[in-house]
Design an enzyme around this catalytic site. Sequence first.
Site, PDB file in Angstrom:
ATOM      1  CG  ASP A   1      67.290  84.123 -12.649  1.00 37.70           C
ATOM      2  OD1 ASP A   1      67.542  83.356 -11.694  1.00 37.70           O
ATOM      3  OD2 ASP A   1      66.358  84.947 -12.636  1.00 37.70           O
ATOM      4  CG  HIS A   2      71.963  78.726 -10.722  1.00 32.97           C
ATOM      5  ND1 HIS A   2      71.426  77.635 -11.363  1.00 32.97           N
ATOM      6  CD2 HIS A   2      73.140  78.293 -10.202  1.00 32.97           C
ATOM      7  CE1 HIS A   2      72.225  76.594 -11.227  1.00 32.97           C
ATOM      8  NE2 HIS A   2      73.267  76.966 -10.535  1.00 32.97           N
ATOM      9  NE  ARG A   3      65.430  84.057  -9.584  1.00 34.27           N
ATOM     10  CZ  ARG A   3      64.788  85.221  -9.580  1.00 34.27           C
ATOM     11  NH1 ARG A   3      63.996  85.538  -8.578  1.00 34.27           N
ATOM     12  NH2 ARG A   3      64.941  86.069 -10.572  1.00 34.27           N
TER      13      ARG A   3
END
Length: 428
Positions: free
Chosen positions: A400-402
């Site tokens: 999850d790039h967040r």
Amino acid sequence: MAELKEARVPDIGGHSEVPVIEVLVQLGDIVKKDQGLVTLESDKATMEVPAPFAGIVRELRLKVGDEVSEGALVALIEASDSPVGTAPAATTVPVPAPPKPVAPAAVAIAATAPAPAPTPQATFGAEAVLPDQVPYASPAVRAFARELGADLSKVSGSERGGRISKEDVQAFVKKALAGGAIAGGGGLNLLPWPSVDFAKFGAVESQPLSRIKKLSGANLARNWAMIPHVTQFDEADITEMEAFRKKLGEEHKDVKITPLVFLIKAVVAALKKYPAFNSSLDGENLVFKKYFHVGIAVDTPDGLVVPVLRDCDSKGLLELSAELAAISGKAREKKLGPNDMQGGCFSISSLGGIGGSAFTPIINAPEVAILGVSKSQVKPVWNGSEFAPRLMLPLSLSYDHRVIDGAAAARFTAYLAQVLGDLRRLLV
Ligand code: CAO
């Protein structure tokens, strides 16, 4: 002579005799362009009539209770500049200039000034100002919402008449972030699913989706749409690991020991080293877990399920192998209970027993990463002086790039490869 300009009610989508419920300015007020002058309330919604230009309010032509339609005169404003290109519903009325400007911001425009360029057609589209479509909020709140990328039409106002406050916008954005939704995107706005009569093109047979497929499909679709996925690919040299696994298998014929349990142990070591991978988003917080429960994707005839092996940090390879056999058997016999599938920190999806060289697994929310494993292959690897045959295991880490940056993901898979390449690292 200064110039007074008329501020009139714009196109309000054909509504007529709409009552004025609030007068938002007073004589002498300095108003900014787009600042609300009066509030109208139809039976469906409320809207503000904005000042079409900045200036000083010299005359107010409406009071609370008046009923107005498009074109009704709201006020005469002494324009402080000449934003003629954007002034809707405004016409110029020459009047004697006041002796002194009331405020520095109010610059009187002399009648002798060059004639302004013709005012273009008002930019108010009926579509944009229909009372039942226009969110009721002050220009300051609108600007605030624009800044945050929040779609005001989706914000419910808590003030009188449904007026939206700054706090309402903040609460909306908080909620959107908590749900992982994209503020201001207004949903995915997708095209409808194509409807095709397949039988027109050949013989077909329709079968209902299994319950598991319906459930997992809905989860996968949400996770894919809401989580910004990136997949990092790497390879681990498992030549020595495989030799050890085979030896272990010969010593323990009662249990099947596959590469997966080694991966579970290596993943636990990597989760300990990089705790962000063992976290979950909870609104504006990141929750770091101090336990190590690993979900394993299991392929069953009815679809994919992800039972969870608990406390993998405190279990050895044999114990994990026995648990893996038990839980995947339970999954295939449709005997998994809700408890078997809860509490996972990180998932592993292994297609290594089947084939393939890489894939992009979908993260199992609210986890933040998942490891995909493909089939190991013997490859020629340069060892500094020659190519040597090594058994290479492909790894595909979706994250999850967040929560996780690309560099952290590359470090995570590199460390996994190191551990799998030399299992003594598990002891460090
Ligand atoms: N490379 C090469 N061989 C591998 C391997 C790999 N990465 N992983 C497993 N194997 C071998 C095993 O050693 C075993 O060999 P033997 O039969 O000769 O001993 C064989 O492949 C079959 O293994 P397995 O699949 O029975 O066992 P597993 O522990 O590897 O996996 C389970 C167990 C339950 C994860 C698996 O059966 C399964 O269901 N996999 C599918 C998961 C899935 O569908 N994921 C996709 C989800 S979509 O994102």
